[in-house]
Scaffold this motif. Sequence first.
Motif, PDB file in Angstrom:
ATOM      1  N   ARG A  64       0.813  -1.198   0.000  1.00 48.41           N
ATOM      2  CA  ARG A  64       0.000   0.000   0.000  1.00 48.41           C
ATOM      3  C   ARG A  64       0.865   1.275   0.000  1.00 48.41           C
ATOM      4  N   THR A  93      -8.071  -2.516  -0.031  1.00 48.00           N
ATOM      5  CA  THR A  93      -8.682  -2.204   1.272  1.00 48.00           C
ATOM      6  C   THR A  93      -7.661  -1.516   2.175  1.00 48.00           C
ATOM      7  N   GLU A  94      -6.421  -1.998   2.138  1.00 45.41           N
ATOM      8  CA  GLU A  94      -5.387  -1.364   2.968  1.00 45.41           C
ATOM      9  C   GLU A  94      -5.175   0.094   2.549  1.00 45.41           C
ATOM     10  N   GLY A  96      -7.373   2.029   1.482  1.00 45.59           N
ATOM     11  CA  GLY A  96      -8.563   2.837   1.749  1.00 45.59           C
ATOM     12  C   GLY A  96      -9.380   3.133   0.497  1.00 45.59           C
ATOM     13  N   PRO A  99     -13.819  -0.185   1.185  1.00 45.26           N
ATOM     14  CA  PRO A  99     -14.097  -0.311   2.617  1.00 45.26           C
ATOM     15  C   PRO A  99     -13.800  -1.714   3.138  1.00 45.26           C
ATOM     16  N   CYS A 148     -16.506  -6.133   7.404  1.00 40.32           N
ATOM     17  CA  CYS A 148     -16.770  -4.702   7.555  1.00 40.32           C
ATOM     18  C   CYS A 148     -17.813  -4.565   8.660  1.00 40.32           C
ATOM     19  N   ASN A 182     -16.150   0.404  -4.885  1.00 39.17           N
ATOM     20  CA  ASN A 182     -16.243   1.623  -4.087  1.00 39.17           C
ATOM     21  C   ASN A 182     -17.601   2.276  -4.380  1.00 39.17           C
TER      22      ASN A 182
ATOM     23  N   ASN B  69      -4.485  -2.142  11.234  1.00 41.15           N
ATOM     24  CA  ASN B  69      -5.604  -1.881  10.326  1.00 41.15           C
ATOM     25  C   ASN B  69      -6.811  -1.562  11.211  1.00 41.15           C
ATOM     26  N   ASN B  71      -9.693  -0.827  10.691  1.00 37.32           N
ATOM     27  CA  ASN B  71     -10.990  -1.412  10.318  1.00 37.32           C
ATOM     28  C   ASN B  71     -11.286  -2.674  11.126  1.00 37.32           C
TER      29      ASN B  71
END
Lengths: 222, 85
Positions: A64, A93-94, A96, A99, A148, A182, B69, B71
């Motif tokens: 990332r 996802t890492e 951003g 989500p 999530c 997204n 992380n 999240n």
Amino acid sequence: MRFAVIVFPGSNCDEDMYHAVVDQLGASAQLLPHTATSLAGFDGVLIPGGFSYGDYLRCGAIARFSPIMPAIIDFANQGGLVLGVCNGFQVLTEAGLLPGALHENTSLEFICKDTQLKITNPNTRFTSAYTTDTITLPIAHGEGNYYCDPDTLAQMQANGQIVFTYTDNPNGSVADIAGITNANGNVLGMMPHPERAVEALLGLTDGLGLFESMAQATKTAL
Amino acid sequence: MYLAKIYVTYKPSILDPKGESIKSALHRLAYENVADVTMGKYFELKLTGVDQDDVAAQVKDICDKLLVNVNMETYRFEIEALEAV
């Protein structure tokens, strides 16, 4: 249609991705090292599977911060099409750009098998070419268990961001999620491998529709 | 010089497959009173700096940006001053 296939140290599906879009789809592509800093001249970005940076720390966490990532984030924010498969999904996802997060399969096993997927949103830039709502693609991952929080899940459901779900959840993912976009619909992350399902000789062809959809969406000639 | 000890675990809302697997192994070993197992990550960082509060702010930044992380994970850390050698 010109794709950039991003190559991180430890990527191992980059050549398959290249083969899928060049030899099977008929588009052009370039393997672009993680040290590149520009995506000028590309119509789509493909982030392949593998074990970028050895999966150290967390899958995708080090990739990332690769030199190419600011350009990918800009490209995505400007509406460019970005596909991340497997480790590519984890990178997105890492970063951003998508989500949620991915962690260990509930079985703790690395699972390598064909899975049946439901196309839960056929009206995306990644699924518009499909004429069926069920496809079969291979998975090959140890950390594909999508998580999530409930608010994020509700938002994604309301926005049609859940694109693929497993008909028989192999890894414990929240809401059987196999692939999401997204909010803007131009970035897709998925654990199954469409690039490994593009020719009858190798058993499956259901991945091709995804790349065809991307090509149609960019309205550029192959 | 400061030493930061950082502890990272999954958020309670996440089923931790490794923790569950270890728990069932402990139950097989007859430690049946083990009610819960959480497996996490531990980091030690040595950092130069003058002010401990500044170092703590930096460690928090490092956790939020890379080590954790947020999240799916949560963290806490301790900072201690190291004797100069």
